[in-house]
Write an enzyme that holds these catalytic residues in place. Structure first.
Site: not given
Length: 361
Positions: A69, A141, A188, A305
């Site tokens: 981000t 994603n 991650h 998110c």
């Protein structure tokens, strides 16, 4: 608990964990200090930087950040000129672009086709009018679609734009296009630790700083964590070493999942996608009830998110799904540490719970 939420985060590789422990427990020096211990910490970070860079194009530098981000924000806000991006991008790009638009910067969001891919003719027409930055995600994603980033990047660069690639989901899994000028990645998502990512910047590309301070990373300020960087480096090394084995394992899991969910509809292209991401829908499915009934299986109703927002996925809306179909979709993510037995058990639970909804509807 059976974990099928690999797009939200991946399990930490044991090798990465072990490599991090000494830097958390014993070797606590500031890597930006001139002391002997500080120099040792800096050396460990430089090794990690080289490990991360192996899976990236040549002719650039890896700058560690707090995550993707920050990397994406820096790339968008630190660049100049108008911004062109895609409707199915991650919120870290779309929201940042909107914020730049509110400050007076011209922003264009390109639509995607029902298969989730950009229409290159539309991209060529828009980029031909001139742009400062093109931001495009390599692997989506939410639905796993692979965008034609090499072709997009060539069109953009021919028209004078700098190209930012969000490779968070693709890094280590598919080749990073060499046509890109900046690449954002996250540890991650590749079995590394949370809290560290990177922005690869091509030599000659300059960005205004996002953070002011000590300029520790030559363009990025802030004290780096040797433990997080080392864990990132080891995770990147494992992605390179296990690329073939991981791909074969994921292909087998995909076959199992698609066979078991043969009556469900796959969202997005079946051809141009990463097979560790299976986003499917079933008409009339109550996803919240499904997740409650399958509480021992971790999966997603959309991007992590955006969870809890109550809004249907913007990606599923971008490919033309009605709200009802978007809300009846789930995302299953699997990878290196998912066993075939676990996947079969989870799929049986999900299908049984979904069938029960129809029986009692």
């Amino acid at each position: 608990m059976i974990y099928l939420d690999y797009q939200a985060s991946t399990p930490l590789a044991p090798e990465a964990f072990e490599a991090m422990v000494p830097w958390l427990r014993d070797q606590f020096a500031n890597p930006h200090s001139a002391s002997r211990l500080g120099r040792a910490a800096k050396a460990a970070i430089e090794v990690a930087r080289e490990q991360v860079a192996v899976l990236l194009p040549p002719g650039g530098r890896v700058v560690f950040t707090s995550g993707a981000t920050e990397a994406l924000n820096w790339a968008v806000k630190g660049s100049r000129g108008s911004v062109v991006t895609i409707a199915s991008e991650h919120a870290a790009v779309l929201d940042t672009a909107r914020a730049e638009g509110a400050r007076g910067r011209e922003v264009t969001v390109l639509p995607v086709r029902p298969d989730g891919r950009i229409d290159l003719w539309v991209a060529r027409r828009v980029l031909g009018q001139g742009a400062g930055l093109l931001a495009a995600m390599l692997v989506n994603n939410e639905i796993g679609i692979i965008q034609p980033v090499p072709e997009l990047a060539r069109i953009a660069r021919q028209n004078g734009a700098v190209v930012l690639c969000d490779a968070v989901q693709g890094y280590g899994r598919i080749a990073i296009p060499e046509e890109c000028d900046m690449v954002a990645i996250s540890a991650h998502k590749i079995h590394g630790p949370k809290g560290v990512g990177a922005l690869w910047i091509r030599d000659g590309v300059t960005l205004d700083p996002l953070l002011d301070g000590g300029d520790q990373e030559i363009g990025r300020s802030g004290t780096l964590s040797p433990a997080l960087c080392v864990g990132f480096g080891v995770a990147a090394r494992l992605m390179m070493e296990r690329q073939g084995a991981d791909a074969a394992h994921i292909a087998r899991l995909w076959d199992i999942a698609t066979h078991r969910l043969s009556g469900w509809t796959i969202n997005g292209s079946e051809e141009h996608r990463y097979h560790g991401n299976l986003n499917v829908r079933r008409r009339g499915l109550d996803v919240n009830r499904l997740m409650s009934d399958c509480r021992n299986v971790a999966f997603s109703a959309g991007s992590a998110c955006a969870s809890g927002s109550g809004r249907p996925s913007h990606v599923l809306k971008a490919i033309g799904l009605l709200d009802a179909d978007a809300r009846s979709s789930i995302r299953l993510g699997f990878g290196r540490y998912t066993t075939e037995a676990e996947l079969r058990e989870a799929l049986d639970l999900i299908v049984a719970a979904a069938d029960a909804q129809q029986v009692f509807a």
